[in-house]
Every structure is written in structure tokens, then in C-alpha cells.
Design a protein around this motif. Structure first.
Motif, PDB file in Angstrom:
ATOM      1  N   THR A   4       0.481  -1.223   0.312  1.00 31.96           N
ATOM      2  CA  THR A   4      -0.083   0.183   0.252  1.00 31.96           C
ATOM      3  C   THR A   4       0.815   1.189  -0.405  1.00 31.96           C
ATOM      4  OG1 THR A   4      -0.320  -0.026   2.253  1.00 31.96           O
ATOM      5  CG2 THR A   4      -1.504  -1.457   1.423  1.00 31.96           C
ATOM      6  N   GLN A   5       0.154   2.677  -0.418  1.00 30.92           N
ATOM      7  CA  GLN A   5       0.760   3.613  -0.211  1.00 30.92           C
ATOM      8  C   GLN A   5       1.205   4.054   1.176  1.00 30.92           C
ATOM      9  OE1 GLN A   5       1.503   5.556  -2.899  1.00 30.92           O
ATOM     10  NE2 GLN A   5       3.168   6.931  -1.144  1.00 30.92           N
ATOM     11  N   GLN A   6       0.905   3.161   2.295  1.00 30.06           N
ATOM     12  CA  GLN A   6       1.467   3.305   3.266  1.00 30.06           C
ATOM     13  C   GLN A   6       2.722   2.684   3.508  1.00 30.06           C
ATOM     14  OE1 GLN A   6      -1.704   2.909   2.783  1.00 30.06           O
ATOM     15  NE2 GLN A   6      -3.071   4.953   3.349  1.00 30.06           N
ATOM     16  N   ASP A   7       2.705   1.792   3.582  1.00 34.33           N
ATOM     17  CA  ASP A   7       4.129   1.109   3.396  1.00 34.33           C
ATOM     18  C   ASP A   7       5.014   2.049   2.789  1.00 34.33           C
ATOM     19  OD1 ASP A   7       2.367  -1.064   4.104  1.00 34.33           O
ATOM     20  OD2 ASP A   7       2.139  -2.390   2.167  1.00 34.33           O
ATOM     21  N   LEU A   8       4.826   2.277   1.693  1.00 36.29           N
ATOM     22  CA  LEU A   8       6.097   2.709   0.670  1.00 36.29           C
ATOM     23  C   LEU A   8       6.365   3.993   1.768  1.00 36.29           C
ATOM     24  CD1 LEU A   8       7.885   3.469  -1.863  1.00 36.29           C
ATOM     25  CD2 LEU A   8       5.466   4.555  -2.517  1.00 36.29           C
ATOM     26  N   ASN A   9       5.441   4.718   2.217  1.00 41.88           N
ATOM     27  CA  ASN A   9       5.381   6.121   3.482  1.00 41.88           C
ATOM     28  C   ASN A   9       6.251   5.426   4.143  1.00 41.88           C
ATOM     29  OD1 ASN A   9       3.993   7.323   1.625  1.00 41.88           O
ATOM     30  ND2 ASN A   9       2.168   7.664   3.060  1.00 41.88           N
ATOM     31  N   ALA A  10       6.022   4.471   4.549  1.00 46.50           N
ATOM     32  CA  ALA A  10       6.723   3.964   6.110  1.00 46.50           C
ATOM     33  C   ALA A  10       8.081   3.988   6.021  1.00 46.50           C
ATOM     34  CB  ALA A  10       6.001   2.367   6.951  1.00 46.50           C
ATOM     35  N   VAL A  11       8.123   2.815   4.750  1.00 47.18           N
ATOM     36  CA  VAL A  11       9.989   2.336   4.424  1.00 47.18           C
ATOM     37  C   VAL A  11      10.666   4.460   3.682  1.00 47.18           C
ATOM     38  CG1 VAL A  11      11.399   1.276   2.162  1.00 47.18           C
ATOM     39  CG2 VAL A  11       9.303   0.440   3.394  1.00 47.18           C
ATOM     40  N   GLU A  12       9.864   5.505   3.278  1.00 43.43           N
ATOM     41  CA  GLU A  12      10.478   6.478   2.974  1.00 43.43           C
ATOM     42  C   GLU A  12      10.933   7.143   4.316  1.00 43.43           C
ATOM     43  OE1 GLU A  12       7.929   7.980  -0.011  1.00 43.43           O
ATOM     44  OE2 GLU A  12       9.202   6.842  -1.726  1.00 43.43           O
ATOM     45  N   ARG A  13       9.964   7.339   4.757  1.00 46.24           N
ATOM     46  CA  ARG A  13      10.064   8.045   6.351  1.00 46.24           C
ATOM     47  C   ARG A  13      11.513   7.090   7.189  1.00 46.24           C
ATOM     48  NH1 ARG A  13       4.730   7.575   7.070  1.00 46.24           N
ATOM     49  NH2 ARG A  13       4.970   5.818   8.564  1.00 46.24           N
ATOM     50  N   ALA A  14      11.254   5.678   6.933  1.00 47.12           N
ATOM     51  CA  ALA A  14      12.983   5.288   7.674  1.00 47.12           C
ATOM     52  C   ALA A  14      14.196   5.270   7.036  1.00 47.12           C
ATOM     53  CB  ALA A  14      12.561   3.482   7.552  1.00 47.12           C
ATOM     54  N   ILE A  15      14.054   5.261   5.523  1.00 46.35           N
ATOM     55  CA  ILE A  15      15.090   5.961   4.527  1.00 46.35           C
ATOM     56  C   ILE A  15      15.683   7.613   4.817  1.00 46.35           C
ATOM     57  CG2 ILE A  15      15.438   6.363   2.129  1.00 46.35           C
ATOM     58  CD1 ILE A  15      14.631   4.166   1.718  1.00 46.35           C
ATOM     59  N   SER A  17      14.993   9.074   8.050  1.00 46.74           N
ATOM     60  CA  SER A  17      15.071   9.313   9.565  1.00 46.74           C
ATOM     61  C   SER A  17      16.976   8.588   9.903  1.00 46.74           C
ATOM     62  CB  SER A  17      14.438   9.572  10.526  1.00 46.74           C
ATOM     63  OG  SER A  17      14.418   7.588   9.894  1.00 46.74           O
ATOM     64  N   GLY A  18      16.656   7.629   8.739  1.00 44.43           N
ATOM     65  CA  GLY A  18      18.136   6.983   8.697  1.00 44.43           C
ATOM     66  C   GLY A  18      18.028   6.005   9.841  1.00 44.43           C
ATOM     67  N   THR A  19      16.604   5.612  10.005  1.00 41.87           N
ATOM     68  CA  THR A  19      16.322   4.288  11.412  1.00 41.87           C
ATOM     69  C   THR A  19      16.769   3.104   9.387  1.00 41.87           C
ATOM     70  OG1 THR A  19      14.995   5.249  11.941  1.00 41.87           O
ATOM     71  CG2 THR A  19      14.462   3.091  12.336  1.00 41.87           C
ATOM     72  N   LEU A  20      17.035   1.844  10.672  1.00 44.51           N
ATOM     73  CA  LEU A  20      17.284   0.743   9.682  1.00 44.51           C
ATOM     74  C   LEU A  20      15.308  -0.009  10.183  1.00 44.51           C
ATOM     75  CD1 LEU A  20      20.661  -0.671  10.003  1.00 44.51           C
ATOM     76  CD2 LEU A  20      19.706   0.368   7.915  1.00 44.51           C
ATOM     77  N   THR A  21      15.046  -0.234  11.333  1.00 43.22           N
ATOM     78  CA  THR A  21      13.933  -0.767  12.089  1.00 43.22           C
ATOM     79  C   THR A  21      12.786   0.428  10.780  1.00 43.22           C
ATOM     80  OG1 THR A  21      14.791  -1.581  12.947  1.00 43.22           O
ATOM     81  CG2 THR A  21      12.213  -1.578  13.231  1.00 43.22           C
ATOM     82  N   VAL A  22      11.964  -0.264  10.453  1.00 44.76           N
ATOM     83  CA  VAL A  22      10.804   0.089   9.942  1.00 44.76           C
ATOM     84  C   VAL A  22       9.096  -1.427  10.209  1.00 44.76           C
ATOM     85  CG1 VAL A  22      10.944  -1.078   7.684  1.00 44.76           C
ATOM     86  CG2 VAL A  22       9.416   0.984   7.633  1.00 44.76           C
ATOM     87  N   GLU A  23       7.513  -0.690  10.188  1.00 39.75           N
ATOM     88  CA  GLU A  23       6.929  -1.672  10.042  1.00 39.75           C
ATOM     89  C   GLU A  23       6.186  -1.157   9.197  1.00 39.75           C
ATOM     90  OE1 GLU A  23       4.829  -1.348  14.305  1.00 39.75           O
ATOM     91  OE2 GLU A  23       5.920  -0.913  14.647  1.00 39.75           O
ATOM     92  N   TYR A  24       5.118  -2.128   8.442  1.00 43.25           N
ATOM     93  CA  TYR A  24       4.492  -1.849   7.500  1.00 43.25           C
ATOM     94  C   TYR A  24       3.600  -3.353   7.249  1.00 43.25           C
ATOM     95  CZ  TYR A  24       8.565  -3.922   4.213  1.00 43.25           C
ATOM     96  OH  TYR A  24       8.984  -4.918   3.678  1.00 43.25           O
ATOM     97  N   SER A  25       3.015  -3.317   6.715  1.00 45.85           N
ATOM     98  CA  SER A  25       2.083  -4.281   6.161  1.00 45.85           C
ATOM     99  C   SER A  25       1.894  -5.582   7.985  1.00 45.85           C
ATOM    100  CB  SER A  25       3.085  -4.814   5.522  1.00 45.85           C
ATOM    101  OG  SER A  25       2.224  -4.260   4.067  1.00 45.85           O
ATOM    102  N   GLY A  26       1.478  -4.729   8.944  1.00 43.22           N
ATOM    103  CA  GLY A  26       1.547  -5.165   9.588  1.00 43.22           C
ATOM    104  C   GLY A  26       2.772  -6.072  10.887  1.00 43.22           C
ATOM    105  N   LYS A  27       4.032  -5.478  10.096  1.00 41.94           N
ATOM    106  CA  LYS A  27       5.601  -6.566  10.147  1.00 41.94           C
ATOM    107  C   LYS A  27       6.697  -5.645  10.609  1.00 41.94           C
ATOM    108  CE  LYS A  27       3.985 -10.021   6.801  1.00 41.94           C
ATOM    109  NZ  LYS A  27       4.880 -10.426   5.915  1.00 41.94           N
TER     110      LYS A  27
END
Length: 67
Positions: A4-15, A17-27
Motif C-alpha cells: 500500500t501507499q502507507q507501506d511506501l510512506n513508512a519505508v521512505e520515512r525510515a530512509i 530518518s536513517g533508521t533501519l527498522t520499519v513497520e509496514y503491512s503489520g510487520k
């Protein structure tokens, strides 16, 4: 798996912020390297493009500031 677009948003926020942990699709996923996170972003973007092939590609920009 359909992303989903929300999954993409979560990954882009992690990128951004420099974070390697991300939550998307309930994982919660911790990537080992930024390159893996970038690959996940590209995979999600490709999946979203196949879900709606008539839409224009979405681009985003991240602005990082060092304090």
C-alpha cells in the motif's frame, strides 16, 4: 503480496530518518544495510505501479538536516 501507499510512506520515512527498522503491512522489519531498505522501497514502488498502471509515477524528496 500487494503493498500500500502507507507501506511506501513508512519505508521512505525510515530512509529519511536513517533508521533501519520499519513497520509496514503489520510487520516490523530490521534491515542490515541502507541498501536493503532502498531495495525494499524500489520493490514497493514497482508493486504499486503494477496495481495502478495508468497512474503517473510518484516521486518524493527527503530533506535531511544535521543538528
Amino acid at each position: 503480496m500487494a503493498f500500500t501507499q502507507q507501506d511506501l510512506n513508512a519505508v521512505e520515512r525510515a530512509i529519511a530518518s536513517g533508521t533501519l527498522t520499519v513497520e509496514y503491512s503489520g510487520k516490523k522489519v530490521t534491515f542490515r544495510q541502507v541498501s536493503e531498505l532502498l531495495a525494499a522501497r524500489d520493490t514497493i514502488k514497482a508493486d504499486l505501479a503494477t496495481q495502478n498502471p495508468t497512474s503517473r509515477p510518484r516521486s518524493s524528496i527527503a530533506i535531511m538536516e544535521r543538528f
